[in-house]
Design an enzyme around this catalytic site. Sequence first.
Site, mmCIF file in Angstrom:
data_model
loop_
_atom_site.group_PDB
_atom_site.id
_atom_site.type_symbol
_atom_site.label_atom_id
_atom_site.label_comp_id
_atom_site.label_asym_id
_atom_site.label_seq_id
_atom_site.Cartn_x
_atom_site.Cartn_y
_atom_site.Cartn_z
ATOM 1 N N SER A 99 -43.642 -32.300 -4.513
ATOM 2 C CA SER A 99 -43.498 -33.512 -3.732
ATOM 3 C C SER A 99 -42.046 -33.822 -3.372
ATOM 4 C CB SER A 99 -44.173 -34.668 -4.478
ATOM 5 O OG SER A 99 -44.637 -35.641 -3.589
ATOM 6 N N ASP A 134 -33.706 -25.844 5.271
ATOM 7 C CA ASP A 134 -33.726 -25.885 6.733
ATOM 8 C C ASP A 134 -32.333 -26.027 7.317
ATOM 9 O OD1 ASP A 134 -36.426 -25.579 6.781
ATOM 10 O OD2 ASP A 134 -36.876 -27.464 7.811
ATOM 11 N N LYS A 142 -47.225 -29.866 -2.713
ATOM 12 C CA LYS A 142 -47.730 -31.226 -2.531
ATOM 13 C C LYS A 142 -46.950 -31.891 -1.394
ATOM 14 C CE LYS A 142 -49.450 -35.235 -2.998
ATOM 15 N NZ LYS A 142 -48.576 -35.751 -1.937
#
Length: 472
Positions: free
Chosen positions: A315, A326, A340
Site C-alpha cells: 500500500s 518512476d 495492494k
Amino acid sequence: MGSTLKNAGLLAVGLAAGAAVTMQFSALAYKPVEPSMPLDQLQQLAKAVELIRADYVEPVEGGKLLTSAISGMVDSLDPHSAYLDPAAFRELREGTEGKFVGLGIEIGESDDGYVEIVSPMEDSPAERAGIQAGDRITRIDGLDVRGLGLEEAVKRMRGAPGSRVTLTIARASAPQPLVLTVERQEIVQKSVKAKIVEPGYGWLRIAQFQEPTVDDMAEKLTELARREPHLKGLVLDLRNDPGGLLQGAIGVAAAFLPEGAEIVSTNGQLPESRQRFYGQPEHYMLRSGRDPLASIPKMYKTLPLVVLVNTGSASASEIVAGALQDHKRAAIVGTQTFGKGSVQTIRPIGRDAAVKLTTARYFTPHGRSIQARGIVPDFAVDENAENDGLNALRLREADLDHHLSGDGSGETKTRPDDIEEQMALLDAARDRQPLAYGSAGDFQLLQAVQHLKGLPVQLSKRPSGTTLARHH
C-alpha cells in the site's frame, strides 16, 4: 494540481499478516444512484430474519442478524471492504496515531498456528518481562491460541492500561514452557529508525506510515547528516511496512524528489476519487504549522538512494517505491511487493458503525496500476544468500479471493509448481531467528550498500517477479 488533504485523512494501511488495506477518512458526497433495489429480495431478507428469530434453536436478537447481513454483504465485494463496529474503528485509529494499549510486541503467525514474536519493542512491557525475538506464544490467559487467528490473538492481548495478561511462551532454548505475566500499558510506536551502517552510508527504516512519520523522518535525516557530513548514499528500508497514512507516504517520497513532483494518483467512480497528489505541503501535512521537510538538508534531493522492499511491503510503501522508481530517483532492491493498490473510504452508517468501502485504485506517476501486481524491483535480491526464506511463502494481493483486478495485465500470484523442492529449500529458514533489519547479518541491506558503492550485487536465482508457492 491535486486537491488538498487538509480535510481528508487518507490512509494506506496494511496488516503484517499480509492482507493489506487502504482507507480514506473523508466527507465525500455519495454518487447519486437510481432507486433500483429489488423489492422481492428485500422482502426475502426480512422473511429470513423473522424465520431465524422464530425457529432457530436458540433466541437470536434481530439487530445482530441485520448487522451480520451488512457485514456479509460488504465482505463479499473484495478483501478490503468491511463493516466496522466501534471496536474495529477504534483500533484503526490507534494504529494510525502510533499509540495503543498493549504489550509492545511485533508478531506473526508461526507454521504450527502459534503466535511468533518477531521482536519486542524497545522499553516495552514485553521486553521488561523477558519476552525475546523468536519466542512463540502458545496460550493467552490459559487459552490455546491455535485456531484463534492472529487478529483474535491481538484482541486478547489488548486491554485496559494497568490490567495484566498471562502468556505461555515456548522458547527453543528452554526445556519447559515459560509462563509470564505482563502488564498492559500505552505503547507509543516509533515508526522511523536510522543509523550509519558503515562510513558514508546511512540506513533509514520506516516500519509504518503514521501521523508522526514525516516529522520523525525529517529529524532522523537531519541527525544522519550531522553524524556523517560526507554521506555517499542512503538505504530507505520499507520491508514489511504494511502502509499507513497516505500523507506520510507523500511526505517521505517528497523528501527525495524535486519540489512539486507527482507522487500518486487515484481513479474511481466519484469525481472526488479522481485526484493527483504532489510533493507539496498541503498534500503531506496533517495540520497547519512548520513544514517538516523544510529542515531536511538539501543533499537528500540528489543523494544516491536505494529502496528495499519485499512481499510484506504494501500500500503506502508501494506508493513511495513506485514514485521513486518512476522518477528514476532510486534503485528498488528486494522482492516484488504485495500489490495492494486500492483506496477504501470510511462511510458512517449510523451513530457507532461505519462501512469501509473500496472506492478507487492507486496509480504511480507514470500511470502504472499497483493493484494485484505491486512494484517489481529493479534488482531482485533474496532475503538471504541462499533463498528468500519464509518471505517467499506469503500470500499476495492477487492470491486473495475475489480481489479487485488491476489494469488487466501483470497480476502476479504465487507459483504453483515445484512445491516440494521449494519447501525443502525453506526448511533451514524456519529454524533461523527472525531477521533483525539493519543488523550486520542483513543480507539485503548489505547488497543495497554494494549497489550504492557501484559494486555487483548477488541477485535472486528465481525468475524475476515471482514468489514461491504456498504448501497446501
